[in-house]
Write a protein that holds these residues in place. Sequence first.
Motif, PDB file in Angstrom:
ATOM      1  N   LEU A 299      29.487  47.722  42.026  1.00 53.86           N
ATOM      2  CA  LEU A 299      28.512  47.356  40.990  1.00 53.86           C
ATOM      3  C   LEU A 299      29.169  46.560  39.871  1.00 53.86           C
ATOM      4  CD1 LEU A 299      26.640  50.789  40.684  1.00 53.86           C
ATOM      5  CD2 LEU A 299      25.908  48.765  41.968  1.00 53.86           C
ATOM      6  N   PHE A 300      30.467  46.793  39.646  1.00 50.36           N
ATOM      7  CA  PHE A 300      31.217  46.131  38.588  1.00 50.36           C
ATOM      8  C   PHE A 300      32.461  45.483  39.201  1.00 50.36           C
ATOM      9  CE2 PHE A 300      29.579  50.199  36.493  1.00 50.36           C
ATOM     10  CZ  PHE A 300      28.348  49.636  36.187  1.00 50.36           C
ATOM     11  N   TYR A 301      33.210  44.747  38.407  1.00 49.64           N
ATOM     12  CA  TYR A 301      34.414  44.118  38.930  1.00 49.64           C
ATOM     13  C   TYR A 301      35.544  44.199  37.898  1.00 49.64           C
ATOM     14  CZ  TYR A 301      33.700  39.925  36.047  1.00 49.64           C
ATOM     15  OH  TYR A 301      33.571  39.060  34.991  1.00 49.64           O
ATOM     16  N   ARG A 302      36.785  44.107  38.387  1.00 47.58           N
ATOM     17  CA  ARG A 302      37.956  44.181  37.519  1.00 47.58           C
ATOM     18  C   ARG A 302      38.595  42.786  37.418  1.00 47.58           C
ATOM     19  NH1 ARG A 302      40.964  48.564  35.961  1.00 47.58           N
ATOM     20  NH2 ARG A 302      40.196  49.919  37.643  1.00 47.58           N
ATOM     21  N   ARG A 303      38.934  42.415  36.173  1.00 53.86           N
ATOM     22  CA  ARG A 303      39.615  41.136  35.963  1.00 53.86           C
ATOM     23  C   ARG A 303      41.130  41.314  36.090  1.00 53.86           C
ATOM     24  NH1 ARG A 303      36.356  38.183  30.927  1.00 53.86           N
ATOM     25  NH2 ARG A 303      34.353  37.933  32.049  1.00 53.86           N
ATOM     26  N   GLU A 304      41.836  40.195  36.051  1.00 50.74           N
ATOM     27  CA  GLU A 304      43.292  40.224  36.252  1.00 50.74           C
ATOM     28  C   GLU A 304      44.013  41.064  35.200  1.00 50.74           C
ATOM     29  OE1 GLU A 304      44.851  36.314  36.512  1.00 50.74           O
ATOM     30  OE2 GLU A 304      43.800  35.809  38.385  1.00 50.74           O
ATOM     31  N   ASP A 305      43.471  41.113  33.984  1.00 50.34           N
ATOM     32  CA  ASP A 305      44.127  41.888  32.924  1.00 50.34           C
ATOM     33  C   ASP A 305      43.834  43.386  33.028  1.00 50.34           C
ATOM     34  OD1 ASP A 305      41.491  42.032  32.154  1.00 50.34           O
ATOM     35  OD2 ASP A 305      41.805  41.264  30.122  1.00 50.34           O
ATOM     36  N   GLY A 306      43.047  43.789  34.048  1.00 52.12           N
ATOM     37  CA  GLY A 306      42.741  45.197  34.264  1.00 52.12           C
ATOM     38  C   GLY A 306      41.439  45.656  33.642  1.00 52.12           C
ATOM     39  N   SER A 307      40.807  44.812  32.839  1.00 53.19           N
ATOM     40  CA  SER A 307      39.528  45.188  32.225  1.00 53.19           C
ATOM     41  C   SER A 307      38.414  45.203  33.275  1.00 53.19           C
ATOM     42  CB  SER A 307      39.172  44.230  31.090  1.00 53.19           C
ATOM     43  OG  SER A 307      39.073  42.892  31.568  1.00 53.19           O
ATOM     44  N   VAL A 308      37.380  46.033  33.018  1.00 52.85           N
ATOM     45  CA  VAL A 308      36.260  46.182  33.955  1.00 52.85           C
ATOM     46  C   VAL A 308      35.001  45.606  33.313  1.00 52.85           C
ATOM     47  CG1 VAL A 308      34.828  47.815  35.254  1.00 52.85           C
ATOM     48  CG2 VAL A 308      37.295  48.230  34.999  1.00 52.85           C
ATOM     49  N   TRP A 309      34.270  44.819  34.107  1.00 53.75           N
ATOM     50  CA  TRP A 309      33.094  44.100  33.596  1.00 53.75           C
ATOM     51  C   TRP A 309      31.895  44.292  34.519  1.00 53.75           C
ATOM     52  CZ3 TRP A 309      33.241  40.547  29.328  1.00 53.75           C
ATOM     53  CH2 TRP A 309      34.508  40.448  28.716  1.00 53.75           C
ATOM     54  N   ALA A 310      30.691  44.131  33.928  1.00 55.17           N
ATOM     55  CA  ALA A 310      29.457  44.067  34.699  1.00 55.17           C
ATOM     56  C   ALA A 310      28.941  42.633  34.624  1.00 55.17           C
ATOM     57  CB  ALA A 310      28.416  45.030  34.143  1.00 55.17           C
ATOM     58  N   ASP A 311      28.634  42.053  35.761  1.00 52.64           N
ATOM     59  CA  ASP A 311      28.088  40.701  35.809  1.00 52.64           C
ATOM     60  C   ASP A 311      26.568  40.811  35.863  1.00 52.64           C
ATOM     61  OD1 ASP A 311      27.343  38.122  36.216  1.00 52.64           O
ATOM     62  OD2 ASP A 311      28.725  37.726  37.872  1.00 52.64           O
ATOM     63  N   LEU A 312      25.916  40.493  34.765  1.00 53.13           N
ATOM     64  CA  LEU A 312      24.465  40.645  34.678  1.00 53.13           C
ATOM     65  C   LEU A 312      23.757  39.298  34.630  1.00 53.13           C
ATOM     66  CD1 LEU A 312      24.356  43.528  32.012  1.00 53.13           C
ATOM     67  CD2 LEU A 312      24.371  43.712  34.514  1.00 53.13           C
ATOM     68  N   ARG A 313      24.424  38.258  35.103  1.00 51.81           N
ATOM     69  CA  ARG A 313      23.816  36.925  35.044  1.00 51.81           C
ATOM     70  C   ARG A 313      22.587  36.822  35.949  1.00 51.81           C
ATOM     71  NH1 ARG A 313      29.307  33.505  35.701  1.00 51.81           N
ATOM     72  NH2 ARG A 313      29.633  35.225  37.180  1.00 51.81           N
ATOM     73  N   ASP A 314      22.583  37.552  37.051  1.00 58.77           N
ATOM     74  CA  ASP A 314      21.400  37.542  37.917  1.00 58.77           C
ATOM     75  C   ASP A 314      20.218  38.238  37.247  1.00 58.77           C
ATOM     76  OD1 ASP A 314      22.747  36.179  39.845  1.00 58.77           O
ATOM     77  OD2 ASP A 314      23.174  37.938  41.101  1.00 58.77           O
ATOM     78  N   ASP A 315      20.509  39.039  36.220  1.00 63.26           N
ATOM     79  CA  ASP A 315      19.444  39.725  35.473  1.00 63.26           C
ATOM     80  C   ASP A 315      19.037  38.942  34.231  1.00 63.26           C
ATOM     81  OD1 ASP A 315      19.270  42.434  36.918  1.00 63.26           O
ATOM     82  OD2 ASP A 315      21.418  42.244  36.542  1.00 63.26           O
ATOM     83  N   GLY A 316      19.534  37.714  34.117  1.00 63.25           N
ATOM     84  CA  GLY A 316      19.179  36.877  32.984  1.00 63.25           C
ATOM     85  C   GLY A 316      20.006  37.137  31.746  1.00 63.25           C
ATOM     86  N   LEU A 317      21.088  37.909  31.881  1.00 62.80           N
ATOM     87  CA  LEU A 317      21.943  38.218  30.729  1.00 62.80           C
ATOM     88  C   LEU A 317      23.322  37.588  30.956  1.00 62.80           C
ATOM     89  CD1 LEU A 317      20.820  41.935  30.215  1.00 62.80           C
ATOM     90  CD2 LEU A 317      19.948  39.885  29.095  1.00 62.80           C
ATOM     91  N   ASP A 318      24.373  38.235  30.483  1.00 64.89           N
ATOM     92  CA  ASP A 318      25.705  37.657  30.671  1.00 64.89           C
ATOM     93  C   ASP A 318      26.637  38.709  31.254  1.00 64.89           C
ATOM     94  OD1 ASP A 318      26.084  39.380  28.581  1.00 64.89           O
ATOM     95  OD2 ASP A 318      26.558  37.842  27.098  1.00 64.89           O
TER      96      ASP A 318
END
Length: 597
Positions: A299-318
């Motif tokens: 549901l979420f993804y991890r960036r190279e620096d180790g931080s975890v993010w949610a990609d909500l662009r398909d939901d019209g957000l960021d």
Amino acid sequence: MNLEDQITELVLAAVKELYGADVPAKTLQIQKTRAGYEGNVTIVVFPLTRISRKSPETTAAEIGDYLVGNSGAVSRYNVVKGFLNLVVSPGTWIDLLNSINANNHFGETPAGAGSPLVMIEYSSPNTNKPLHLGHVRNNLLGWSLSRILAANGCKVVKTNIVNDRGIHICKSMLAWLKYGNGETPQSSGKKGDHLIGDYYVAFDAHYREEVKTLVAGGMDEETAKREAPLIKEAHEMLVRWERGDEQVRALWRRMNSWVYAGFDETYRMLGVSFDKIYYESETYLEGRGKVLEGLERGLFYRREDGSVWADLRDDGLDEKLLLRSDGTSVYMTQDIGTAKLRYEDYPIDKMIYVVGNEQNYHFQVLSILLDKLGFKWGKDLTHFSYGMVELPAGRMKSREGTVVDADDLMAEMIHRARSVADEAGKFADMSGEEKSDVARIVGLGALKYFILKVDARKNMLFNPEESIDFNGNTGPFIQYTYARIRSILRKAFASGTVIPETLDTGYLPTEKERELIQKLSEYPAVVCQAGADYSPSAIANYCYDLTKEFNRFYHDYSVLNAESTPALLFRLVLSANVAKVIKSAMGLLGIEVPERM
């Protein structure tokens, strides 16, 4: 059953009989007859012409004839184009007042076995400073909303989330260690939340000086803000807290206990409470766990620096940060953790967050994330968004020590109420203790009503002088009217008059008396609509309209010196029920009403 419901049933029966059609009640448009036209209730006939297949005037006349001929509720009618104006019969007014009089909980519906469970979160203070004017509006809205939904048959759980961890908490702790010399609420005579707030302000003052010194030495301002010794020490303290350092945790528990005692005192004076209090220090790890679970599920993804993010662009957000690169939580993560614990604690059907409109985007994101994580109410959570409240002096700035303190504001309102009432001679025959109690009721009632009468979505200016006026759209005006009615009823009782439980239908109410009954009968519908719209202001403004209506009646007609015994008994019952509804409506706003003023 109120007057509108009665008329609705009669008109639906008429349409069925005349045109052979069953129409839903929502098809009917029923309103109070406009001033200048004869009638009490008006039916908008245009939507019914497709069923009758006749002109609006003919349709209105046929329905009017049916109602007069087949119902004792309507005595006559008139038609103005497509509007059917109905004159309600005298006996119906008495029956309506009798039904209101017989219902001790008129307008309110108790929760039953199948009632939905609604959780309402409000207050959300930080443990580094006292509650302020913004918290006052938040708490009053949350408390009133809980009362309104309970009156609509919901089971309500009132919750608070206390922001008791983070860098802002460490700032107060560090300042106390450096500058406090062991000061406590007991040694200083200050409320605990005020004491800690003073050290939050002290931290900021010393921090600014350090930044200024570094800038004067040639460092750019942004670097100076990061490199100032105080802020670096505060961050080090936060790291120690996160690691469970017992020395830091012991200080944190001690200072927070002072704050909680102060909060409790403020809440008691404000008249609000909670069924369950959650603490961010107990929820942020839960949120971290749910985020990592979502990461494993893709549901979420991890960036190279180790931080975890949610990609909500398909939901019209960021894209939204959920865990920093060092693994620490952000506010969103903490809200997810709090939601998890709440969902485990209660079978929530609806979740309402009472939070200012600056957090609109936050709750858009939270709703989507909770839904993705499998919380059944996540997608339908409600952010009860409200606007900022100011005093004429301007915006609040807590870091600079100019916060509009809730305790000071309430004390000032009580003082103003005492002064205004003394000047008007309203407290002349009261004992000192009674004067103090009534001043408290009136002062806090003025504050609460002035804030709650405004549509919550709007920014507002709270004017203490205007709010305490005993005339106009204010709490004291309504409270004084209630006290006046109670005085009338006491005098009637003292004279030996027995107020009947049921009135004889022989009395013919005057126009102003009919209007007052009609206004009373609207109360259940107002409560219902206020619940549907989450609108305390609807209750407040109805209460004001009812109070105005009563005062117009009282100006023209004597109650205790009525022209006949039937008129006396009718007006006593009418007045008693106005007082009953005022007390109920003000109670939904969290406002007390005094028996004497």
